[in-house]
Every structure is written in structure tokens, then in C-alpha cells.
Design a protein around this motif. Structure first.
Motif, PDB file in Angstrom:
ATOM      1  N   CYS A 171       0.850  -1.190   0.000  1.00 37.01           N
ATOM      2  CA  CYS A 171       0.000   0.000   0.000  1.00 37.01           C
ATOM      3  C   CYS A 171       0.887   1.241   0.000  1.00 37.01           C
ATOM      4  O   CYS A 171       1.802   1.356   0.831  1.00 37.01           O
ATOM      5  CB  CYS A 171      -0.899  -0.019   1.237  1.00 37.01           C
TER       6      CYS A 171
ATOM      7  N   ASP B 169      -3.995   7.010  -3.217  1.00 29.88           N
ATOM      8  CA  ASP B 169      -3.640   5.690  -2.699  1.00 29.88           C
ATOM      9  C   ASP B 169      -3.397   4.762  -3.875  1.00 29.88           C
ATOM     10  O   ASP B 169      -4.157   4.780  -4.846  1.00 29.88           O
ATOM     11  CB  ASP B 169      -4.787   5.093  -1.872  1.00 29.88           C
TER      12      ASP B 169
ATOM     13  N   GLN C  79      -2.326   0.554  -4.471  1.00 34.27           N
ATOM     14  CA  GLN C  79      -2.121  -0.745  -3.826  1.00 34.27           C
ATOM     15  C   GLN C  79      -1.707  -1.747  -4.889  1.00 34.27           C
ATOM     16  O   GLN C  79      -2.353  -1.852  -5.932  1.00 34.27           O
ATOM     17  CB  GLN C  79      -3.431  -1.192  -3.169  1.00 34.27           C
TER      18      GLN C  79
END
Length: 153
Positions: free
Chosen positions: A30, A41, A43
């Protein structure tokens, strides 16, 4: 005679193997970039079955403004490629151009923007994502300096 032997050896030398996707394991996890009014973000799942799957989202003022589904996998030609499916846009494929211990570059010169996608490992807690290309003949780029997400995030 020596020239014939040399030419024969060149003709039978197998091509260099394609880069193993496990070389990109450093991207696993992450990652986040905090901004004044939001964050980005990203991931990435660890390589498995020759594939890495990823996703990203951009939050601004508490709302999701963009999201993207990502994949690094062998294409029809067996070579690694970065496949992106951004929100509201068609899927785009960027074949692998170069890979080193700490950097990977994917490139599709025929794509509108970006034409290049790069990831660089700075250290165990920091990577930089970068997109590059041209818009209307003007060189453009955007950097995404990511740090590892805090535990539990």
C-alpha cells in the motif's frame, strides 16, 4: 571458416529471457501520497501466477475523484506490459521498455497521454510513480511520490 562458425553461433544463440515479474516485488503493498486537500492511494498485490494486480484512487475534499484498475502481466507476445483501466476511459496497454533493480519503465508511444509510466524505488518506504508524454506537442510529466501506508491503513 572462423566467420562461418561465428555466424552459426550467433544464429543459434537463444534470445535473452524476458524479465521475471518477481523483479517488481518491491512495488508490492500500500502506497500513498498525501496532498493538502486529499490523497492518492495505490495498492499492488505481490506477483502471483506471473501477474501483479493493482488499483489506485484519488481522494479530494473527502470524495473519490478518480480510480484506476492496474495489471502487470505478459501480453500476447509473452512480454510484460502495464495495463491500465482508468475511471471513465478505455483500457490502455504499455509494453515493458526497461527494468533494473530499482526502476521499471513501460511505454506506448501511440497513446494520447501518458506515453510512459515509470516506477522508481527510492528506499524501502518510498517509491516514485511518474507519467510522461506529450500533449499538443508539449512535454508533460507528473510525479507521484508515494510512501508506505501506515499499518492498518
Amino acid at each position: 571458416m572462423l566467420a562461418i562458425l561465428f555466424a552459426s553461433a550467433l544464429a543459434t544463440t537463444p534470445p535473452a529471457p524476458e524479465p521475471d515479474i518477481t523483479r517488481l516485488s518491491w512495488m508490492t503493498g500500500c502506497w500513498m501520497q498525501v496532498r493538502a486537500n486529499g490523497r492518492v492511494d495505490e495498492q499492488w498485490m505481490a506477483p502471483g501466477g506471473g501477474v501483479m494486480l493493482g488499483m489506485s484512487r484519488t481522494l479530494k475534499d473527502g470524495k473519490v475523484r478518480e480510480f484506476e484498475f492496474l495489471r502487470i502481466s505478459p501480453g500476447a507476445d509473452g512480454k510484460l506490459a502495464f495495463i491500465a483501466k482508468p475511471s471513465g476511459q478505455a483500457e490502455a496497454t504499455f509494453p515493458l521498455k526497461a527494468v533494473t533493480e530499482d526502476t521499471v519503465v513501460f511505454e506506448n508511444p501511440t497513446h494520447d497521454f501518458p506515453q510512459r509510466i515509470l516506477y522508481k524505488r527510492v528506499d524501502a518506504r518510498t517509491i516514485i510513480g511518474r507519467i510522461e508524454g506529450q500533449i499538443g506537442g508539449q512535454a508533460r510529466s507528473m510525479d507521484y511520490p508515494y510512501t508506505r501506508c501506515p499499518a492498518g491503513n
